[in-house]
Scaffold this motif. Structure first.
Motif, mmCIF file in Angstrom:
data_model
loop_
_atom_site.group_PDB
_atom_site.id
_atom_site.type_symbol
_atom_site.label_atom_id
_atom_site.label_comp_id
_atom_site.label_asym_id
_atom_site.label_seq_id
_atom_site.Cartn_x
_atom_site.Cartn_y
_atom_site.Cartn_z
ATOM 1 N N ALA A 273 48.568 9.071 53.902
ATOM 2 C CA ALA A 273 49.809 8.528 53.864
ATOM 3 C C ALA A 273 51.008 9.635 54.573
ATOM 4 O O ALA A 273 51.886 9.395 54.628
ATOM 5 C CB ALA A 273 49.351 8.743 52.007
ATOM 6 N N VAL A 274 50.116 10.679 54.417
ATOM 7 C CA VAL A 274 50.724 11.692 55.421
ATOM 8 C C VAL A 274 51.478 11.634 56.793
ATOM 9 O O VAL A 274 52.765 11.568 57.442
ATOM 10 C CB VAL A 274 50.489 13.301 55.348
ATOM 11 C CG1 VAL A 274 50.935 14.371 55.759
ATOM 12 C CG2 VAL A 274 50.722 13.513 53.498
ATOM 13 N N GLN B 241 50.711 8.693 57.873
ATOM 14 C CA GLN B 241 51.546 7.285 58.249
ATOM 15 C C GLN B 241 52.667 7.679 58.091
ATOM 16 O O GLN B 241 54.066 7.462 58.488
ATOM 17 C CB GLN B 241 51.305 6.149 56.881
ATOM 18 C CG GLN B 241 52.063 4.668 56.781
ATOM 19 C CD GLN B 241 51.901 3.883 58.334
ATOM 20 O OE1 GLN B 241 50.625 3.891 59.461
ATOM 21 N NE2 GLN B 241 52.236 3.357 58.990
ATOM 22 N N ARG B 242 53.242 8.693 56.790
ATOM 23 C CA ARG B 242 54.673 8.739 56.605
ATOM 24 C C ARG B 242 55.333 9.444 58.259
ATOM 25 O O ARG B 242 57.253 8.970 58.349
ATOM 26 C CB ARG B 242 54.617 9.562 55.115
ATOM 27 C CG ARG B 242 56.303 9.714 55.334
ATOM 28 C CD ARG B 242 56.402 10.355 54.013
ATOM 29 N NE ARG B 242 57.489 11.056 53.412
ATOM 30 C CZ ARG B 242 58.401 11.792 53.487
ATOM 31 N NH1 ARG B 242 57.883 12.734 53.810
ATOM 32 N NH2 ARG B 242 59.594 12.154 53.159
ATOM 33 N N GLN B 243 54.754 9.719 58.873
ATOM 34 C CA GLN B 243 55.128 11.137 59.668
ATOM 35 C C GLN B 243 55.323 9.855 60.603
ATOM 36 O O GLN B 243 56.310 9.519 61.650
ATOM 37 C CB GLN B 243 54.228 12.136 60.425
ATOM 38 C CG GLN B 243 54.054 13.093 59.115
ATOM 39 C CD GLN B 243 52.864 13.651 59.892
ATOM 40 O OE1 GLN B 243 52.495 13.644 60.222
ATOM 41 N NE2 GLN B 243 53.240 15.127 59.044
ATOM 42 N N ASP C 55 61.328 7.767 48.555
ATOM 43 C CA ASP C 55 60.877 7.187 49.200
ATOM 44 C C ASP C 55 61.472 7.781 50.768
ATOM 45 O O ASP C 55 60.380 8.475 51.140
ATOM 46 C CB ASP C 55 60.780 6.020 49.223
ATOM 47 C CG ASP C 55 60.146 5.356 48.409
ATOM 48 O OD1 ASP C 55 59.588 5.983 47.412
ATOM 49 O OD2 ASP C 55 60.555 3.869 48.216
ATOM 50 N N GLN C 56 62.176 8.230 50.317
ATOM 51 C CA GLN C 56 62.563 9.274 51.360
ATOM 52 C C GLN C 56 61.956 10.786 51.663
ATOM 53 O O GLN C 56 62.461 11.212 52.429
ATOM 54 C CB GLN C 56 64.161 9.366 52.156
ATOM 55 C CG GLN C 56 64.816 7.365 52.107
ATOM 56 C CD GLN C 56 64.344 7.716 53.086
ATOM 57 O OE1 GLN C 56 64.037 8.013 54.223
ATOM 58 N NE2 GLN C 56 63.782 5.699 53.351
ATOM 59 N N GLN D 212 49.190 0.161 54.846
ATOM 60 C CA GLN D 212 49.930 1.559 54.010
ATOM 61 C C GLN D 212 48.664 1.604 52.706
ATOM 62 O O GLN D 212 48.011 0.715 51.951
ATOM 63 C CB GLN D 212 50.973 0.508 53.088
ATOM 64 C CG GLN D 212 52.305 0.514 53.506
ATOM 65 C CD GLN D 212 53.234 1.641 54.317
ATOM 66 O OE1 GLN D 212 52.453 2.697 53.423
ATOM 67 N NE2 GLN D 212 53.853 0.909 55.149
ATOM 68 N N THR E 122 58.822 13.451 49.719
ATOM 69 C CA THR E 122 57.857 13.687 49.438
ATOM 70 C C THR E 122 56.979 13.541 48.250
ATOM 71 O O THR E 122 55.842 13.349 47.860
ATOM 72 C CB THR E 122 57.622 15.255 50.137
ATOM 73 O OG1 THR E 122 58.258 16.000 49.368
ATOM 74 C CG2 THR E 122 56.964 15.331 51.310
ATOM 75 N N LEU F 200 54.244 11.354 47.413
ATOM 76 C CA LEU F 200 52.948 11.787 47.479
ATOM 77 C C LEU F 200 52.743 12.655 46.400
ATOM 78 O O LEU F 200 51.483 12.865 46.140
ATOM 79 C CB LEU F 200 52.873 11.465 48.975
ATOM 80 C CG LEU F 200 52.866 10.796 49.700
ATOM 81 C CD1 LEU F 200 52.952 11.833 51.101
ATOM 82 C CD2 LEU F 200 51.641 10.002 49.803
ATOM 83 N N ASN G 98 55.958 6.655 60.442
ATOM 84 C CA ASN G 98 57.145 6.102 60.021
ATOM 85 C C ASN G 98 58.395 6.698 60.710
ATOM 86 O O ASN G 98 59.553 5.846 61.310
ATOM 87 C CB ASN G 98 57.217 5.736 58.898
ATOM 88 C CG ASN G 98 55.778 4.019 58.524
ATOM 89 O OD1 ASN G 98 55.694 3.971 59.459
ATOM 90 N ND2 ASN G 98 56.022 4.320 57.564
ATOM 91 N N GLU G 99 58.351 7.498 60.075
ATOM 92 C CA GLU G 99 59.641 8.677 60.542
ATOM 93 C C GLU G 99 60.403 8.767 61.859
ATOM 94 O O GLU G 99 60.910 8.832 62.477
ATOM 95 C CB GLU G 99 59.713 9.622 59.759
ATOM 96 C CG GLU G 99 59.835 9.864 58.144
ATOM 97 C CD GLU G 99 59.770 11.263 57.389
ATOM 98 O OE1 GLU G 99 59.466 12.154 58.649
ATOM 99 O OE2 GLU G 99 59.141 11.210 56.297
#
Length: 146
Positions: free
Chosen positions: A57-58, A60-62, A7-8, A82, A10, A13, A64-65
């Motif tokens: 999704a990208v 959201q991931r950015q 999950d950490q 999500q 890519t 995705l 979250n990071e």
């Protein structure tokens, strides 16, 4: 432990991109197989909807990071659901006609379908190459060669 490790990266995705490419290839191959079938209408997956889900999704991931840099980012992280790659994204729908309908009521175009398949194959191969690079990097880190 292993699931959170992936999950950490890519990889999740890229896996969705590869799955979408595989399913789309099946649909486009079906279009070619039915090129001479009367009344057949070409089908495709909702590519624009998938791109939008992937972009969400990208993003959201950015967020979250980074944890969000503003109050709006913080609020977006806490309130946006999500991104889900729903089953509808992988279901074929009748494609918009891109060319003339023939006397047998089929709007075939071998050239268009082959071009779509080629572009799709390139996208899928790219996703798989990126996943392979991620796995190789993880293997190097785990074995201490990085």
């Amino acid at each position: 432990m292993m699931h959170s490790l992936f999950d950490q990266t890519t990889i999740p995705l890229l896996e969705k991109v590869a799955q979408f490419g595989q399913r789309r290839h099946e649909v486009l191959a079906g279009n070619l197989a039915n090129v001479d079938t009367p009344d057949y209408r070409p089908r495709d997956l909702p590519v624009d909807d998938f791109k939008q889900a992937l972009q969400q999704a990208v993003t959201q991931r950015q967020l979250n990071e980074t944890g969000g840099n503003s109050a709006a980012d913080y609020y977006a992280i806490r309130t946006s659901p999500q991104t889900k790659f729903t089953e509808e994204l992988f279901q074929a729908v009748e494609a918009d006609p891109e060319n003339v309908t023939f006397h047998d009521n089929n709007n075939r175009s071998v050239e268009t379908e082959v071009a779509k398949m080629t572009k799709n194959m390139m996208m899928q191969n790219y996703a798989v190459q990126l996943m392979t690079a991620q796995f190789n990097l993880m293997q190097s880190v785990i074995s201490g060669r990085a």
